[in-house]
Design a protein around this motif. Structure first.
Motif, PDB file in Angstrom:
ATOM      1  N   ASP A 225       0.998  -1.109   0.079  1.00 48.36           N
ATOM      2  CA  ASP A 225      -0.034   0.020  -0.209  1.00 48.36           C
ATOM      3  C   ASP A 225       1.009   1.244  -0.097  1.00 48.36           C
ATOM      4  O   ASP A 225       1.564   1.361   0.751  1.00 48.36           O
ATOM      5  CB  ASP A 225      -0.865  -0.178   1.262  1.00 48.36           C
ATOM      6  CG  ASP A 225      -1.879   1.353   1.232  1.00 48.36           C
ATOM      7  OD1 ASP A 225      -1.765   1.832   0.321  1.00 48.36           O
ATOM      8  OD2 ASP A 225      -2.725   1.181   2.306  1.00 48.36           O
ATOM      9  N   ALA A 226       0.930   1.983  -0.971  1.00 48.40           N
ATOM     10  CA  ALA A 226       1.764   3.127  -1.305  1.00 48.40           C
ATOM     11  C   ALA A 226       1.230   4.286  -0.487  1.00 48.40           C
ATOM     12  O   ALA A 226       1.951   5.313  -0.132  1.00 48.40           O
ATOM     13  CB  ALA A 226       2.037   3.535  -2.716  1.00 48.40           C
TER      14      ALA A 226
ATOM     15  N   PRO B 132      -1.450   5.925   9.094  1.00 51.77           N
ATOM     16  CA  PRO B 132      -0.724   5.850  10.210  1.00 51.77           C
ATOM     17  C   PRO B 132      -0.748   4.573  10.903  1.00 51.77           C
ATOM     18  O   PRO B 132      -1.839   4.397  11.307  1.00 51.77           O
ATOM     19  CB  PRO B 132      -0.711   7.255  11.003  1.00 51.77           C
ATOM     20  CG  PRO B 132      -1.391   7.994  10.088  1.00 51.77           C
ATOM     21  CD  PRO B 132      -2.192   7.158   9.149  1.00 51.77           C
ATOM     22  N   GLY B 133       0.112   3.756  11.225  1.00 52.62           N
ATOM     23  CA  GLY B 133       0.167   2.636  12.180  1.00 52.62           C
ATOM     24  C   GLY B 133      -0.349   1.278  11.359  1.00 52.62           C
ATOM     25  O   GLY B 133      -0.146   0.173  11.639  1.00 52.62           O
ATOM     26  N   ASP B 134      -0.527   1.496   9.826  1.00 48.86           N
ATOM     27  CA  ASP B 134      -0.718   0.440   9.118  1.00 48.86           C
ATOM     28  C   ASP B 134       0.520  -0.389   8.771  1.00 48.86           C
ATOM     29  O   ASP B 134       1.546   0.260   8.931  1.00 48.86           O
ATOM     30  CB  ASP B 134      -1.309   0.800   7.659  1.00 48.86           C
ATOM     31  CG  ASP B 134      -2.731   1.249   7.779  1.00 48.86           C
ATOM     32  OD1 ASP B 134      -3.420   1.117   8.809  1.00 48.86           O
ATOM     33  OD2 ASP B 134      -3.408   1.618   6.974  1.00 48.86           O
TER      34      ASP B 134
ATOM     35  N   ALA C 204       8.671   4.681  -2.666  1.00 49.80           N
ATOM     36  CA  ALA C 204       8.124   5.803  -1.806  1.00 49.80           C
ATOM     37  C   ALA C 204       6.904   5.403  -1.169  1.00 49.80           C
ATOM     38  O   ALA C 204       6.206   4.823  -1.791  1.00 49.80           O
ATOM     39  CB  ALA C 204       8.036   7.027  -2.624  1.00 49.80           C
ATOM     40  N   LEU C 205       6.852   5.870  -0.060  1.00 52.61           N
ATOM     41  CA  LEU C 205       5.666   5.528   0.773  1.00 52.61           C
ATOM     42  C   LEU C 205       5.170   6.746   1.293  1.00 52.61           C
ATOM     43  O   LEU C 205       5.741   7.730   1.612  1.00 52.61           O
ATOM     44  CB  LEU C 205       6.009   4.751   2.139  1.00 52.61           C
ATOM     45  CG  LEU C 205       5.036   3.985   2.797  1.00 52.61           C
ATOM     46  CD1 LEU C 205       4.338   2.749   1.723  1.00 52.61           C
ATOM     47  CD2 LEU C 205       5.377   3.247   3.854  1.00 52.61           C
ATOM     48  N   ARG C 206       3.904   7.364   0.897  1.00 49.82           N
ATOM     49  CA  ARG C 206       3.316   8.489   1.539  1.00 49.82           C
ATOM     50  C   ARG C 206       2.115   8.085   2.378  1.00 49.82           C
ATOM     51  O   ARG C 206       1.272   7.462   2.188  1.00 49.82           O
ATOM     52  CB  ARG C 206       2.657   8.998   0.390  1.00 49.82           C
ATOM     53  CG  ARG C 206       2.748  10.600   0.011  1.00 49.82           C
ATOM     54  CD  ARG C 206       2.400  11.075  -1.238  1.00 49.82           C
ATOM     55  NE  ARG C 206       1.562  12.151  -1.022  1.00 49.82           N
ATOM     56  CZ  ARG C 206       2.002  13.432  -1.398  1.00 49.82           C
ATOM     57  NH1 ARG C 206       3.074  13.524  -1.693  1.00 49.82           N
ATOM     58  NH2 ARG C 206       1.158  14.348  -1.052  1.00 49.82           N
ATOM     59  N   CYS C 207       2.344   8.724   3.650  1.00 49.04           N
ATOM     60  CA  CYS C 207       1.443   8.471   4.655  1.00 49.04           C
ATOM     61  C   CYS C 207       0.811   9.663   5.152  1.00 49.04           C
ATOM     62  O   CYS C 207       1.673  10.492   5.872  1.00 49.04           O
ATOM     63  CB  CYS C 207       2.068   7.668   5.752  1.00 49.04           C
ATOM     64  SG  CYS C 207       0.968   7.374   7.292  1.00 49.04           S
ATOM     65  N   LEU C 208      -0.357  10.187   4.584  1.00 48.67           N
ATOM     66  CA  LEU C 208      -1.043  11.588   4.984  1.00 48.67           C
ATOM     67  C   LEU C 208      -2.080  11.282   6.221  1.00 48.67           C
ATOM     68  O   LEU C 208      -3.108  10.676   5.775  1.00 48.67           O
ATOM     69  CB  LEU C 208      -1.675  12.183   4.016  1.00 48.67           C
ATOM     70  CG  LEU C 208      -0.593  12.497   2.670  1.00 48.67           C
ATOM     71  CD1 LEU C 208      -1.516  13.351   1.749  1.00 48.67           C
ATOM     72  CD2 LEU C 208       0.392  13.423   3.183  1.00 48.67           C
TER      73      LEU C 208
END
Lengths: 422, 183
Positions: free
Chosen positions: A64-65, A69-71, A159-163
């Motif tokens: 999952d890109a 948060p916390g996943d 890249a991982l983007r976590c908003l």
């Protein structure tokens, strides 16, 4: 790329010499002499061929890109030997972004690859707020005997983007410094509103619905009701993101900056929902400023800034911090009627003095302070007491303080607000 | 961490980003194979001459300590003791077969065990490393087996015919040559 000798098997020739020596000294044992051939074979093995130059094709896949948060994010890496030579001993260390913790499996792998063969390994990381890019993979390739190794880096951009979503918290009681705009904050200014303030003589042009008809019926005089006018506030959330603020009670706990950003996220949404104009600033080596505003676009911009701005990264900054320059620049930018919500662990005197200085310049300051201290060793207890002293000094100076321990922020705010209204 | 730090600095983590310590003890497969090689070698040597039993047993114990605690020194001492047992057996007149197997076992115990310690240091125990370990052990075994076949073949072919001194000089010459070779 570096090549180094591991000095393995350097002394294996001693097997030959010892066997031959003993064989000669103790009565000419031909069998023992022949055993020495093994030593020669291994010495030759160690010298046969240097470390191969690995030519690798790397594919990295994240489950999952854009996680929450916390996943847990599953990372699968495929490494293919794209060169012509066999890699008999290949050691891989994947460049996991510094802020991500590996929760399952290992980002390291050891294998041997024929030309064209593929190795696959997987691990899981726990997502945290921000934009994370993978660093190049460290590759150590050895020759078969392991006498020489070559260290190279192999890149594969991932890249991982976590908003995080903006989620509102309990209303934070603001202080009586407001802007000209209508809003929710009750002021001492008489005017239109809900809560009764006073009555005064009728003046021509007063709206009819604010005439005190009861008094008109009783005495025949016209009077006008006045209410506490409700206005909006301009609030700037100032997040302490200096290196000194990256503190956590335990190695695996969220650090104070991380908690501050989480609190800023919720407070921002709550205030914006209440009609206030909210801005964001960071007090750290990297510049970060979102001027106060309102509206959906502002909300989206704030969400992106809180998630990915380098000044608020989950890992401590590198650059130098110039306290007085930063504070002066922040003060110049603050609108004169802005209140300041200072989010800081207050783990050093500078944070406390910054809060007092902003307060002295006419901005009403409320400090929301995530508690990073832990019990145990005397040094830690001392740090905890020092922090408490700083907080009570701030309170004595008339600054509101929300000391945020382990309880959810809404409960802490509620507890603090009850103390303030008393 | 010293006691007078207010709290742990989170976020300062090692290159694999895990705040949890990596278990860097030697890799399992290599450790087991090293012990196996040492034991087989000792059994063969003891079959040739019982004199090898005492140093050999000590050697196995030291190899075990080496691969469990990740100590290269203990491993070297253990393999050395195993080879010392082979020398004793050879001095008391054992045949070439037990000596070859015993030497092979001692060298492999060190080679495979040291490789396991190195992999443990570089990759940690949580990583999947069996393939690299097995390939290394197989290559080491192959080289030893090849040398054994050649050496034993020479022994059988030249049984009693050649003077020992010629063999010794031949061996010295080959060692000198190999040492001078630079890849």
């Amino acid at each position: 790329m570096t090549v180094r000798e591991t000095r393995r098997l350097t002394g294996v020739g001693a097997v030959t010499l010892l066997a031959a020596g003993v064989g000669v000294v103790f009565g000419r044992q031909p069998a023992l002499l022949l055993v020495g051939a093994l030593g020669i074979a291994y010495a030759a093995y160690a010298r046969a061929g240097g470390a191969p130059t690995p030519s690798l094709a790397i594919e990295r896949e994240v489950s999952d890109a854009n996680p929450e948060p916390g996943d847990e994010v599953e990372v699968t890496v495929r490494v293919t030997n794209a060169g012509d030579s066999t890699l008999p001993d290949l050691r891989l260390v994947d460049g996991v972004p510094p802020a991500l913790a590996v929760t399952d499996g290992s980002p390291r792998h050891g294998t041997a690859l024929r030309p064209g063969a593929t190795a696959r390994f997987a691990y899981a990381v726990s997502a945290v707020r921000g934009e994370h890019a993978w660093e190049p993979m460290q590759v150590v390739a050895r020759n078969a005997s392991g006498s020489e190794e070559r260290v190279v880096e192999a890149a594969c951009e991932t890249a991982l983007r976590c908003l995080p979503e903006l989620t509102p918290t309990a209303d934070l009681p603001l202080r009586g410094l407001t802007a000209r705009y209508a809003g929710q904050l009750s002021t001492d200014v008489a005017g239109a509103g809900l809560q009764f303030h006073s009555t005064r003589d009728y003046r021509r042009g007063d709206p009819r619905n604010r005439i005190d008809w009861n008094r008109r019926a009783r005495t025949g005089e016209l009077a006008t009701l006045e209410f506490h006018e409700e206005r909006a506030a301009t609030v700037v959330l100032v997040i302490d993101a200096r290196e000194e603020a990256y503190l956590a009670p335990a190695a695996d706990a969220a650090n104070a900056v991380e908690r501050s950003v989480g609190a800023a996220n919720r407070i921002f949404t709550a205030l914006l929902g209440g009609g206030d104009r909210v801005g964001i600033a960071a007090l750290g080596p990297t510049e970060c400023w979102l001027p106060p505003g309102a509206g959906n676009e502002h909300r989206a911009r704030a969400r992106r800034l809180l998630a990915t701005h380098p000044a608020l990264s989950p890992t401590p900054p590198d650059g130098a911090f110039f306290p007085s320059i930063r504070l002066r620049r922040l003060r110049r930018r603050l609108p004169s009627d802005a209140q300041v919500l200072f989010l800081s662990p207050v783990a050093d005197d500078y944070a406390a003095s910054a809060a007092r200085r902003l307060d002295a310049h006419g901005h009403r300051v409320t400090v929301v302070t995530p508690d990073p201290t832990a019990g145990g060793a005397p040094g830690r207890r001392l740090a905890r007491i020092e922090r408490r002293n700083r907080l009570s000094e701030l309170r004595r100076a008339g600054i509101r303080v929300v000391d945020w321990g382990d309880a959810p922020l809404a409960i802490e705010i509620d507890r603090a607000a009850r103390r303030w209204s008393r | 961490m010293s006691d007078d730090e207010p709290a742990t600095r989170a976020g300062e983590v090692s290159d694999d980003a895990s705040p949890v310590e990596i278990d860097r003890s030697p890799a399992v497969v290599s450790s087991a194979l090293a012990l196996l090689a040492g034991t087989v070698g000792l059994a063969a040597t003891a079959f040739g001459s019982a004199a090898a039993l005492a140093p050999g047993t000590l050697g196995i114990a030291a190899v075990a300590v080496g691969v469990i605690r990740g100590s290269r020194r203990a491993l070297l001492v253990g393999s050395g003791a195993l080879f010392g047992g082979v020398l004793l057996a050879g001095a008391s007149g054992a045949g070439p077969e037990p000596l070859f197997v015993g030497t092979l076992g001692a060298v492999l115990a060190w080679d495979v065990g040291e490789n396991g310690i190195g992999i443990g240091e570089q990759l940690g125990r949580a990583a999947e490393t069996a393939r690299a370990e097995l390939v290394h052990a197989a290559a080491g075994l192959l080289v030893g087996a090849f040398a054994t076949v050649v050496g034993y073949g020479a022994y059988v072919a030249a049984a009693g015919g050649q003077p020992i001194a010629a063999l010794v000089f031949l061996l010295f010459g080959v060692v000198a040559l190999v040492s001078a070779l630079r890849p």
